[in-house]
Design a protein around this motif. Structure first.
Motif, PDB file in Angstrom:
ATOM      1  N   MET A 261       0.836  -1.187   0.000  1.00  0.00           N
ATOM      2  CA  MET A 261       0.000   0.000   0.000  1.00  0.00           C
ATOM      3  C   MET A 261       0.877   1.246   0.000  1.00  0.00           C
ATOM      4  N   MET A 262       0.382   2.278  -0.641  1.00  0.00           N
ATOM      5  CA  MET A 262       1.088   3.553  -0.676  1.00  0.00           C
ATOM      6  C   MET A 262       0.335   4.565   0.162  1.00  0.00           C
ATOM      7  N   GLU A 263       1.063   5.508   0.656  1.00  0.00           N
ATOM      8  CA  GLU A 263       0.471   6.631   1.375  1.00  0.00           C
ATOM      9  C   GLU A 263       0.373   7.820   0.423  1.00  0.00           C
ATOM     10  N   PRO A 264      -0.630   8.679   0.611  1.00  0.00           N
ATOM     11  CA  PRO A 264      -0.748   9.859  -0.239  1.00  0.00           C
ATOM     12  C   PRO A 264       0.524  10.704  -0.275  1.00  0.00           C
ATOM     13  N   ASP A 265       1.205  10.835   0.856  1.00  0.00           N
ATOM     14  CA  ASP A 265       2.433  11.634   0.885  1.00  0.00           C
ATOM     15  C   ASP A 265       3.526  11.049   0.009  1.00  0.00           C
ATOM     16  N   ALA A 266       3.581   9.734  -0.124  1.00  0.00           N
ATOM     17  CA  ALA A 266       4.586   9.096  -0.976  1.00  0.00           C
ATOM     18  C   ALA A 266       4.318   9.419  -2.442  1.00  0.00           C
ATOM     19  N   ILE A 267       3.061   9.394  -2.835  1.00  0.00           N
ATOM     20  CA  ILE A 267       2.700   9.739  -4.211  1.00  0.00           C
ATOM     21  C   ILE A 267       3.002  11.207  -4.466  1.00  0.00           C
ATOM     22  N   ARG A 268       2.635  12.051  -3.521  1.00  0.00           N
ATOM     23  CA  ARG A 268       2.911  13.485  -3.649  1.00  0.00           C
ATOM     24  C   ARG A 268       4.407  13.720  -3.843  1.00  0.00           C
ATOM     25  N   SER A 269       5.228  13.063  -3.047  1.00  0.00           N
ATOM     26  CA  SER A 269       6.679  13.234  -3.138  1.00  0.00           C
ATOM     27  C   SER A 269       7.220  12.781  -4.496  1.00  0.00           C
ATOM     28  N   LEU A 270       6.731  11.661  -5.004  1.00  0.00           N
ATOM     29  CA  LEU A 270       7.163  11.176  -6.320  1.00  0.00           C
ATOM     30  C   LEU A 270       6.825  12.177  -7.417  1.00  0.00           C
ATOM     31  N   LEU A 271       5.622  12.706  -7.358  1.00  0.00           N
ATOM     32  CA  LEU A 271       5.190  13.650  -8.387  1.00  0.00           C
ATOM     33  C   LEU A 271       5.934  14.971  -8.272  1.00  0.00           C
ATOM     34  N   GLU A 272       6.114  15.462  -7.072  1.00  0.00           N
ATOM     35  CA  GLU A 272       6.846  16.716  -6.894  1.00  0.00           C
ATOM     36  C   GLU A 272       8.291  16.583  -7.348  1.00  0.00           C
ATOM     37  N   ALA A 273       8.894  15.414  -7.144  1.00  0.00           N
ATOM     38  CA  ALA A 273      10.278  15.194  -7.559  1.00  0.00           C
ATOM     39  C   ALA A 273      10.411  15.100  -9.080  1.00  0.00           C
ATOM     40  N   GLY A 274       9.366  14.633  -9.744  1.00  0.00           N
ATOM     41  CA  GLY A 274       9.437  14.417 -11.179  1.00  0.00           C
ATOM     42  C   GLY A 274       8.900  15.541 -12.040  1.00  0.00           C
ATOM     43  N   LEU A 275       8.265  16.515 -11.413  1.00  0.00           N
ATOM     44  CA  LEU A 275       7.648  17.618 -12.151  1.00  0.00           C
ATOM     45  C   LEU A 275       8.255  18.952 -11.705  1.00  0.00           C
ATOM     46  N   THR A 276       8.221  19.926 -12.586  1.00  0.00           N
ATOM     47  CA  THR A 276       8.789  21.236 -12.304  1.00  0.00           C
ATOM     48  C   THR A 276       7.874  22.051 -11.395  1.00  0.00           C
ATOM     49  N   GLU A 277       8.396  22.454 -10.246  1.00  0.00           N
ATOM     50  CA  GLU A 277       7.677  23.331  -9.311  1.00  0.00           C
ATOM     51  C   GLU A 277       6.201  22.971  -9.205  1.00  0.00           C
ATOM     52  N   ALA A 278       5.933  21.722  -8.933  1.00  0.00           N
ATOM     53  CA  ALA A 278       4.555  21.222  -8.908  1.00  0.00           C
ATOM     54  C   ALA A 278       3.887  21.483  -7.564  1.00  0.00           C
ATOM     55  N   HIS A 279       2.610  21.795  -7.645  1.00  0.00           N
ATOM     56  CA  HIS A 279       1.740  21.790  -6.471  1.00  0.00           C
ATOM     57  C   HIS A 279       0.924  20.508  -6.595  1.00  0.00           C
ATOM     58  N   VAL A 280       1.016  19.648  -5.589  1.00  0.00           N
ATOM     59  CA  VAL A 280       0.348  18.349  -5.655  1.00  0.00           C
ATOM     60  C   VAL A 280      -0.436  18.118  -4.370  1.00  0.00           C
ATOM     61  N   GLU A 281      -1.698  17.745  -4.522  1.00  0.00           N
ATOM     62  CA  GLU A 281      -2.544  17.331  -3.408  1.00  0.00           C
ATOM     63  C   GLU A 281      -3.027  15.920  -3.715  1.00  0.00           C
ATOM     64  N   VAL A 282      -2.856  15.012  -2.758  1.00  0.00           N
ATOM     65  CA  VAL A 282      -3.260  13.619  -2.969  1.00  0.00           C
ATOM     66  C   VAL A 282      -4.062  13.139  -1.768  1.00  0.00           C
ATOM     67  N   ALA A 283      -5.169  12.471  -2.042  1.00  0.00           N
ATOM     68  CA  ALA A 283      -5.978  11.840  -1.001  1.00  0.00           C
ATOM     69  C   ALA A 283      -6.281  10.419  -1.464  1.00  0.00           C
ATOM     70  N   GLY A 284      -6.495   9.524  -0.512  1.00  0.00           N
ATOM     71  CA  GLY A 284      -6.838   8.173  -0.912  1.00  0.00           C
ATOM     72  C   GLY A 284      -6.845   7.209   0.250  1.00  0.00           C
ATOM     73  N   ASP A 285      -7.144   5.945  -0.081  1.00  0.00           N
ATOM     74  CA  ASP A 285      -7.331   4.921   0.948  1.00  0.00           C
ATOM     75  C   ASP A 285      -6.219   3.874   0.975  1.00  0.00           C
ATOM     76  N   GLY A 286      -5.110   4.142   0.297  1.00  0.00           N
ATOM     77  CA  GLY A 286      -4.015   3.188   0.266  1.00  0.00           C
ATOM     78  C   GLY A 286      -3.910   2.430  -1.046  1.00  0.00           C
ATOM     79  N   ARG A 287      -4.979   2.343  -1.801  1.00  0.00           N
ATOM     80  CA  ARG A 287      -4.977   1.676  -3.110  1.00  0.00           C
ATOM     81  C   ARG A 287      -5.586   2.559  -4.201  1.00  0.00           C
ATOM     82  N   HIS A 288      -6.574   3.355  -3.839  1.00  0.00           N
ATOM     83  CA  HIS A 288      -7.267   4.224  -4.786  1.00  0.00           C
ATOM     84  C   HIS A 288      -7.046   5.670  -4.346  1.00  0.00           C
ATOM     85  N   PHE A 289      -6.605   6.508  -5.293  1.00  0.00           N
ATOM     86  CA  PHE A 289      -6.234   7.872  -4.942  1.00  0.00           C
ATOM     87  C   PHE A 289      -6.853   8.880  -5.894  1.00  0.00           C
TER      88      PHE A 289
END
Length: 81
Positions: A1-29
């Protein structure tokens, strides 16, 4: 299972100056992703860019599903008034 913060971190690291908000239940986000990397890209290309950053987690079935809103900074500013 992934946490929303882990997804946010991956996206922020891979995108230029990204603002990312993620919510979810561990499988669906749900994600709001705002970056200038989306400038000039159609919706399908924006989503492909995001999926490419998450693909290894999808392939490992750690991340089952993500729905997303992909906006440029200008689009996000217009929505917020």
């Amino acid at each position: 299972m992934m946490e929303p913060d882990a997804i946010r971190s991956l996206l922020e690291a891979g995108l230029t100056e990204a603002h990312v908000e993620v919510a979810g239940d561990g499988r669906h986000f749900q994600a709001l992703i705002v970056t200038s990397d989306f400038d000039g890209l159609p919706l399908l290309r924006r989503h492909r860019l995001v999926y490419d950053l998450l693909q290894s987690h999808i392939d490992a079935d750690v991340l089952h599903a993500i729905s997303m809103r992909t906006l440029t900074p200008e689009q996000w500013a217009a929505e917020r008034g």
